[in-house]
Write an enzyme that holds these catalytic residues in place. Structure first.
Site, PDB file in Angstrom:
ATOM      1  N   ASP A 162       5.827  -5.906   5.511  1.00  0.00           N
ATOM      2  CA  ASP A 162       4.857  -5.394   6.353  1.00  0.00           C
ATOM      3  C   ASP A 162       3.822  -6.611   6.971  1.00  0.00           C
ATOM      4  OD1 ASP A 162       3.927  -3.337   7.702  1.00  0.00           O
ATOM      5  OD2 ASP A 162       2.621  -3.649   6.098  1.00  0.00           O
ATOM      6  N   GLU A 190      10.366  -4.649  10.653  1.00  0.00           N
ATOM      7  CA  GLU A 190       9.263  -3.575  11.255  1.00  0.00           C
ATOM      8  C   GLU A 190       9.228  -3.759  12.639  1.00  0.00           C
ATOM      9  OE1 GLU A 190       5.974   0.577  11.543  1.00  0.00           O
ATOM     10  OE2 GLU A 190       5.785  -1.206  10.118  1.00  0.00           O
ATOM     11  N   CYS A 219       9.327  10.022  -3.894  1.00  0.00           N
ATOM     12  CA  CYS A 219       9.921  11.703  -3.480  1.00  0.00           C
ATOM     13  C   CYS A 219      10.634  11.224  -1.840  1.00  0.00           C
ATOM     14  CB  CYS A 219       9.267  12.260  -4.320  1.00  0.00           C
ATOM     15  SG  CYS A 219       7.602  12.359  -3.061  1.00  0.00           S
ATOM     16  N   CYS A 265       6.414   9.140   1.507  1.00  0.00           N
ATOM     17  CA  CYS A 265       6.030   8.332  -0.315  1.00  0.00           C
ATOM     18  C   CYS A 265       7.832   7.446  -0.585  1.00  0.00           C
ATOM     19  CB  CYS A 265       5.209   9.348  -1.248  1.00  0.00           C
ATOM     20  SG  CYS A 265       6.122   9.170  -3.410  1.00  0.00           S
ATOM     21  N   ASP A 277       0.035  -0.796   1.960  1.00  0.00           N
ATOM     22  CA  ASP A 277       1.202  -1.721   2.761  1.00  0.00           C
ATOM     23  C   ASP A 277       1.842  -1.848   1.884  1.00  0.00           C
ATOM     24  OD1 ASP A 277      -1.054  -2.279   4.592  1.00  0.00           O
ATOM     25  OD2 ASP A 277      -2.383  -3.424   3.308  1.00  0.00           O
TER      26      ASP A 277
END
Length: 370
Positions: free
Chosen positions: A184, A268, A324, A321, A350
């Site tokens: 990232d 990304e 989960c 997250c 990040d």
């Protein structure tokens, strides 16, 4: 597999004069060809081909004798460059070709063939110019394709030689969750890895901005056309060149490290042009130069048989997250750390994004291209 090798040239005064004649003639032919293409389309509704333009160059030489002093294949290279510019415009819809100016900071001309490289004597021979002293710091093997001679805004001359090594690109290596890393990119830290590593942003422009302001103020105070203005202009250009060299050196080292240590790199897709409209962050984003870094990763991955995975720009990698899967819609740019209200996991913004980028990339339905 094609590779370009770039070398610094040290021409004498006569050779510099011939360089500038080639720059000017190729620029003139490019602009003349672009004007002819535009007129042909406006009057006849069709575009004139490159081969027709090359045929008309012979007639043009009778009118302008100085064109005969220049390598004829370099002039034809200008029409080829224009043809490629139109191809990119129609295929990628990126910018209609523009007329070239003598005030452009970088001037160049191409030499398709009939040049020679002597590694023992550190010299390169160009048609109609002769043997030129060149720092041939790296040897290469293969078939020499087109060479491009360029001049920078700091009055340095380089030659870039395209070489076909005769080898095929390596087959892509297999990758899995253990041999893939998510990356990232950011402003505070240049790159954040899914394994928790962070690469600090060197901020080359920001660290030099005060000195740059001083030099630009000195330049603005000089009289136009004076020798002192040229000296001040050169000082500004040298500082800009230093910043660009520092940025490229940093990105080359980091991209080489990532490609060497991993089988696949997940990234990304960013809308950099849209992000630059934020005037508060535009300078920092330009200084980071993420697009240049991604380009280096992509071509080095091709050379080494590695894979670059790209996910869509609208994937909510920051707000999910990674433990989960809870989607936290309330995160803003100022929230550098957050705790998942569902499972209670504390996240570095990040690092969490990098882990999610890796997960999304390994899920094939989220890929936009490999």
């Amino acid at each position: 597999m094609l590779r370009a090798y770039k070398y610094r040239m040290y021409p004498d005064e006569n050779q510099i004069e011939m360089f500038h004649k080639h720059f000017g003639a190729c620029r003139y032919i490019y602009n003349w060809a672009l004007e002819n293409k535009i007129k042909s389309y406006e009057q006849e509704g069709k575009s004139i081909s490159r081969f027709e333009l090359n045929g008309k160059i012979r007639m043009l030489k009778r009118e302008f004798e100085w064109l005969k002093e220049v390598n004829s294949q370099s002039l034809q290279g200008a029409t080829l460059n224009l043809d490629n510019a139109f191809t990119r415009f129609f295929r990628e819809k990126k910018g209609f070709p523009k007329f070239k100016s003598r005030k452009n900071p970088v001037q160049s001309f191409s030499v398709p063939q009939h040049y020679q490289v002597d590694f023992e004597k550190n010299k390169v021979k160009l048609p109609k110019i002769g043997w030129i002293k060149t720092k041939l710091h790296r040897n290469f093997e293969g078939v020499c394709k087109t060479a491009t001679v360029s001049k920078t805004s700091t009055d340095k001359y380089f030659i870039s030689i395209l070489v076909d090594g005769g080898k095929e690109l390596p087959v892509k290596q297999e990758f899995d969750i253990d041999t893939t890393i998510g990356v990232d990119v950011g402003i505070k830290d240049f790159a954040i890895m899914s394994n928790g590593d962070k690469i600090e942003n060197p901020k080359h422009l920001k660290n030099t901005i005060e000195r740059l302001k001083v030099l630009q103020q000195r330049l603005s105070g000089k009289e136009k056309g004076s020798a002192n203005r040229q000296k001040a202009k050169l000082a500004v250009a040298k500082l800009h060149e230093k910043i660009a060299n520092q940025r490229n050196d940093f990105q080359h080292k980091l991209s080489h490290k990532l490609i060497s240590e991993n089988q696949a790199i997940a990234l990304e897709t960013l809308n950099v042009n849209g992000m630059l409209k934020n005037h508060c962050l535009a300078q920092s984003i330009s200084d980071a130069s993420w697009s240049s870094f991604v380009s280096k990763l992509e071509y080095k991955a091709e050379w080494c048989g590695k894979t670059v995975l790209r996910i869509g720009q609208f994937e909510p990698s920051t707000k999910i997250c990674n433990v989960c899967g809870f989607h936290n819609k309330n995160i803003t740019l100022s929230n550098r750390n957050w705790q998942c209200p569902d499972c209670g996991t504390k996240h570095d913004r990040d690092v969490n994004a990098a882990i999610n980028i890796k997960k999304f990339a390994l899920n094939k339905q989220n890929l936009i291209g490999i």
